[in-house]
Design a protein around this motif. Structure first.
Motif, PDB file in Angstrom:
ATOM      1  N   SER A 150       0.828  -1.203   0.000  1.00  8.85           N
ATOM      2  CA  SER A 150       0.000   0.000   0.000  1.00  8.85           C
ATOM      3  C   SER A 150       0.866   1.259   0.000  1.00  8.85           C
ATOM      4  O   SER A 150       0.662   2.173  -0.814  1.00  8.85           O
ATOM      5  N   VAL A 151       1.848   1.313   0.887  1.00  3.62           N
ATOM      6  CA  VAL A 151       2.773   2.452   0.898  1.00  3.62           C
ATOM      7  C   VAL A 151       3.531   2.515  -0.427  1.00  3.62           C
ATOM      8  O   VAL A 151       3.740   3.591  -0.993  1.00  3.62           O
ATOM      9  N   GLY A 152       3.912   1.343  -0.937  1.00  2.13           N
ATOM     10  CA  GLY A 152       4.629   1.297  -2.204  1.00  2.13           C
ATOM     11  C   GLY A 152       3.823   1.848  -3.363  1.00  2.13           C
ATOM     12  O   GLY A 152       4.371   2.494  -4.270  1.00  2.13           O
ATOM     13  N   MET A 153       2.516   1.626  -3.354  1.00  2.00           N
ATOM     14  CA  MET A 153       1.673   2.164  -4.428  1.00  2.00           C
ATOM     15  C   MET A 153       1.573   3.685  -4.338  1.00  2.00           C
ATOM     16  O   MET A 153       1.584   4.374  -5.371  1.00  2.00           O
ATOM     17  N   VAL A 154       1.471   4.214  -3.126  1.00  2.00           N
ATOM     18  CA  VAL A 154       1.441   5.674  -2.983  1.00  2.00           C
ATOM     19  C   VAL A 154       2.770   6.266  -3.442  1.00  2.00           C
ATOM     20  O   VAL A 154       2.810   7.296  -4.129  1.00  2.00           O
ATOM     21  N   PHE A 155       3.870   5.605  -3.080  1.00  2.00           N
ATOM     22  CA  PHE A 155       5.195   6.055  -3.541  1.00  2.00           C
ATOM     23  C   PHE A 155       5.263   6.038  -5.070  1.00  2.00           C
ATOM     24  O   PHE A 155       5.762   6.987  -5.699  1.00  2.00           O
ATOM     25  N   ALA A 156       4.751   4.967  -5.678  1.00  2.00           N
ATOM     26  CA  ALA A 156       4.764   4.879  -7.141  1.00  2.00           C
ATOM     27  C   ALA A 156       3.937   6.002  -7.755  1.00  2.00           C
ATOM     28  O   ALA A 156       4.315   6.573  -8.794  1.00  2.00           O
ATOM     29  N   ALA A 157       2.821   6.335  -7.127  1.00  2.00           N
ATOM     30  CA  ALA A 157       2.002   7.435  -7.633  1.00  2.00           C
ATOM     31  C   ALA A 157       2.727   8.773  -7.500  1.00  2.00           C
ATOM     32  O   ALA A 157       2.697   9.608  -8.417  1.00  2.00           O
ATOM     33  N   GLU A 158       3.388   8.974  -6.361  1.00  2.00           N
ATOM     34  CA  GLU A 158       4.162  10.208  -6.174  1.00  2.00           C
ATOM     35  C   GLU A 158       5.286  10.289  -7.204  1.00  2.00           C
ATOM     36  O   GLU A 158       5.580  11.360  -7.754  1.00  2.00           O
ATOM     37  N   LEU A 159       5.923   9.168  -7.483  1.00  2.00           N
ATOM     38  CA  LEU A 159       7.004   9.147  -8.473  1.00  2.00           C
ATOM     39  C   LEU A 159       6.459   9.434  -9.864  1.00  2.00           C
ATOM     40  O   LEU A 159       7.045  10.217 -10.628  1.00  2.00           O
ATOM     41  N   ALA A 160       5.327   8.814 -10.201  1.00  2.00           N
ATOM     42  CA  ALA A 160       4.732   9.045 -11.517  1.00  2.00           C
ATOM     43  C   ALA A 160       4.338  10.510 -11.697  1.00  2.00           C
ATOM     44  O   ALA A 160       4.476  11.075 -12.792  1.00  2.00           O
ATOM     45  N   ARG A 161       3.857  11.141 -10.643  1.00  2.00           N
ATOM     46  CA  ARG A 161       3.502  12.567 -10.739  1.00  2.00           C
ATOM     47  C   ARG A 161       4.735  13.406 -11.014  1.00  2.00           C
ATOM     48  O   ARG A 161       4.699  14.339 -11.833  1.00  2.00           O
ATOM     49  N   ARG A 162       5.837  13.095 -10.338  1.00  2.00           N
ATOM     50  CA  ARG A 162       7.069  13.852 -10.541  1.00  2.00           C
ATOM     51  C   ARG A 162       7.675  13.625 -11.919  1.00  2.00           C
ATOM     52  O   ARG A 162       8.460  14.448 -12.391  1.00  2.00           O
ATOM     53  N   LEU A 163       7.320  12.523 -12.544  1.00  2.00           N
ATOM     54  CA  LEU A 163       7.783  12.245 -13.902  1.00  2.00           C
ATOM     55  C   LEU A 163       6.767  12.707 -14.946  1.00  2.00           C
ATOM     56  O   LEU A 163       6.903  12.382 -16.131  1.00  2.00           O
ATOM     57  N   ASP A 164       5.754  13.443 -14.502  1.00  2.00           N
ATOM     58  CA  ASP A 164       4.727  14.007 -15.374  1.00  2.00           C
ATOM     59  C   ASP A 164       3.931  12.939 -16.127  1.00  2.00           C
ATOM     60  O   ASP A 164       3.467  13.156 -17.256  1.00  2.00           O
ATOM     61  N   LEU A 165       3.743  11.796 -15.478  1.00  2.00           N
ATOM     62  CA  LEU A 165       2.941  10.727 -16.069  1.00  2.00           C
ATOM     63  C   LEU A 165       1.480  10.822 -15.657  1.00  2.00           C
ATOM     64  O   LEU A 165       0.583  10.503 -16.438  1.00  2.00           O
ATOM     65  N   ILE A 166       1.226  11.225 -14.424  1.00  2.00           N
ATOM     66  CA  ILE A 166      -0.140  11.349 -13.915  1.00  2.00           C
ATOM     67  C   ILE A 166      -0.275  12.674 -13.166  1.00  2.00           C
ATOM     68  O   ILE A 166       0.730  13.312 -12.820  1.00  2.00           O
ATOM     69  N   GLY A 167      -1.503  13.042 -12.900  1.00  2.00           N
ATOM     70  CA  GLY A 167      -1.755  14.286 -12.186  1.00  2.00           C
ATOM     71  C   GLY A 167      -2.008  14.056 -10.707  1.00  2.00           C
ATOM     72  O   GLY A 167      -2.117  12.919 -10.242  1.00  2.00           O
ATOM     73  N   PRO A 168      -2.147  15.139  -9.955  1.00  2.00           N
ATOM     74  CA  PRO A 168      -2.334  15.032  -8.515  1.00  2.00           C
ATOM     75  C   PRO A 168      -3.636  14.347  -8.112  1.00  2.00           C
ATOM     76  O   PRO A 168      -3.718  13.751  -7.036  1.00  2.00           O
ATOM     77  N   ASP A 169      -4.666  14.398  -8.961  1.00  2.00           N
ATOM     78  CA  ASP A 169      -5.935  13.770  -8.611  1.00  2.00           C
ATOM     79  C   ASP A 169      -5.794  12.254  -8.471  1.00  2.00           C
ATOM     80  O   ASP A 169      -6.374  11.651  -7.558  1.00  2.00           O
TER      81      ASP A 169
END
Length: 361
Positions: A269-288
């Motif tokens: 679960s923590v790993g998925m949030v980390f992956a989402a934070e990483l994807a946002r920083r790589l401009d793959l997904i948005g904050p929503d």
């Protein structure tokens, strides 16, 4: 009573049966077998009389330590010795009765005994039903990391008896739910929609909604491993079985740092949030979409932060991740909901910043 099977069309096709009382079908899958070894943790010994009732085979019960403590080379050797002592041949079978750690171990015992014998998985936890028992990955841990020694060995069948979930501790149920929700993020967003619409019902053992979500998650995994059993097809935009590792790179590192006192689903679960934070920083997904990770997982009672802050130790552990290529890290990320991608060798500064982002929201 009938159960609609979920087909896993791999090299050795098999079916996953999910439903109440499905464990009663076990005798049908032992046809032609003289001996069956049931590998189980101590806490499930009381289930053996019911599981073995009506079996014509000679039964050897092999008790192994609970959880990750059972996935060691010493325990593995003890299982081999028990099979040898009971005279097991290639026409006999191994059954894994328990959670994901037990089914990982039992599958590896079956894979390595006489170079492979029939293996049947009888998962008793939600995590094992939707993840560990399905897909043919088996293995044990080393002090250096989780699942570093293993083999692909497809089960003869998987019997996911939902009755076992009735007595599952709430924390174990939540841990398994992390893998269900993971399938929603990487492939089937309807899982997230249904969970968000009625989270209490989704977390209630025996509910129709929970059973439906379990089947949807197993169907996701069955489709993925049918197309890429040995995790070989991730190339460019073509993401194969590797997609199932969403959240696992950091998750496995957390498990090791916590000496496996954290449940697998909690760490993922923590790993998925980390992956989402990483994807946002790589401009793959948005904050929503990052916030949806936190909201869905938090509603399930799963952790979304990691306050230890030992980034350097976690980063070193991630270098041992099975998805790494040489010294290069590979992360399963999202470029949209239900659309996974691979990020190879992200900038170290971005990785560290994404980790800090776990606790900033």
């Amino acid at each position: 009573m009938s159960w609609e099977p979920i087909d896993v069309a791999t090299e050795q096709p098999y079916q996953v049966l999910i439903g109440s009382g499905v464990s009663r079908l076990l005798p049908e899958f032992l046809d032609g077998v003289d001996r069956v070894a049931i590998i189980h943790p101590p806490g499930l010994a009381s289930l053996l009389p019911a599981i073995t009732a009506g079996l014509e085979q000679q039964v050897t019960a092999i008790r192994v330590p609970e959880a990750e403590a059972g996935k060691t080379a010493e325990v593995l050797q003890g299982c081999w010795e028990a099979l040898a002592g009971a005279g097991f041949t290639r026409s006999d079978a191994v059954l894994g009765l328990g959670g994901g750690a037990t089914t990982d171990l039992a599958g590896f015992v079956a894979a390595t005994w006489l170079r492979g014998v029939r293996y049947i998985a009888l998962p008793t936890s939600l995590l094992a039903m939707v993840d560990a028992a399905v897909g043919g990955k088996t293995g044990i841990n080393l002090s250096a990391g989780k699942n570093l020694v293993g083999a692909f060995h497809e089960p003869f069948t998987v019997l996911g008896d939902l009755d076992f979930l009735e007595t599952l501790p709430p924390d174990e149920l939540r841990s398994g739910l992390a893998e269900v929700l993971k399938c929603g993020f990487i492939a089937d967003p309807a899982i997230l929609d249904e969970f968000e619409a009625a989270p209490a019902e989704a977390m209630r053992p025996g509910s129709d909604l929970q059973a439906r979500l379990i089947r949807r998650a197993v169907s996701v995994k069955a489709a993925v491993v049918s197309a890429d059993l040995r995790e070989r097809t991730s190339d460019g935009s073509q993401i194969g079985r590797e997609a199932l590792n969403y959240g696992h790179t950091l998750g496995h590192a957390i498990e090791r740092q916590q000496h496996f006192q954290w449940r697998h689903g909690e760490a993922v679960s923590v790993g998925m949030v980390f992956a989402a934070e990483l994807a946002r920083r790589l401009d793959l997904i948005g904050p929503d979409l990052v916030e949806r990770h936190r909201s869905v997982l938090g509603t399930a009672g799963l952790p979304t932060r990691y306050t230890d802050g030992a980034w350097l130790d976690l980063r070193a552990s991630m270098s041992l991740d099975k998805k790494s290529r040489g010294s290069r890290l590979r992360f399963v990320l999202l470029r949209a909901l239900g659309v996974p991608t691979i990020a190879a060798d992200p900038c170290e500064g971005v990785l560290a910043d994404a980790f800090l982002g776990l606790n900033e929201a």
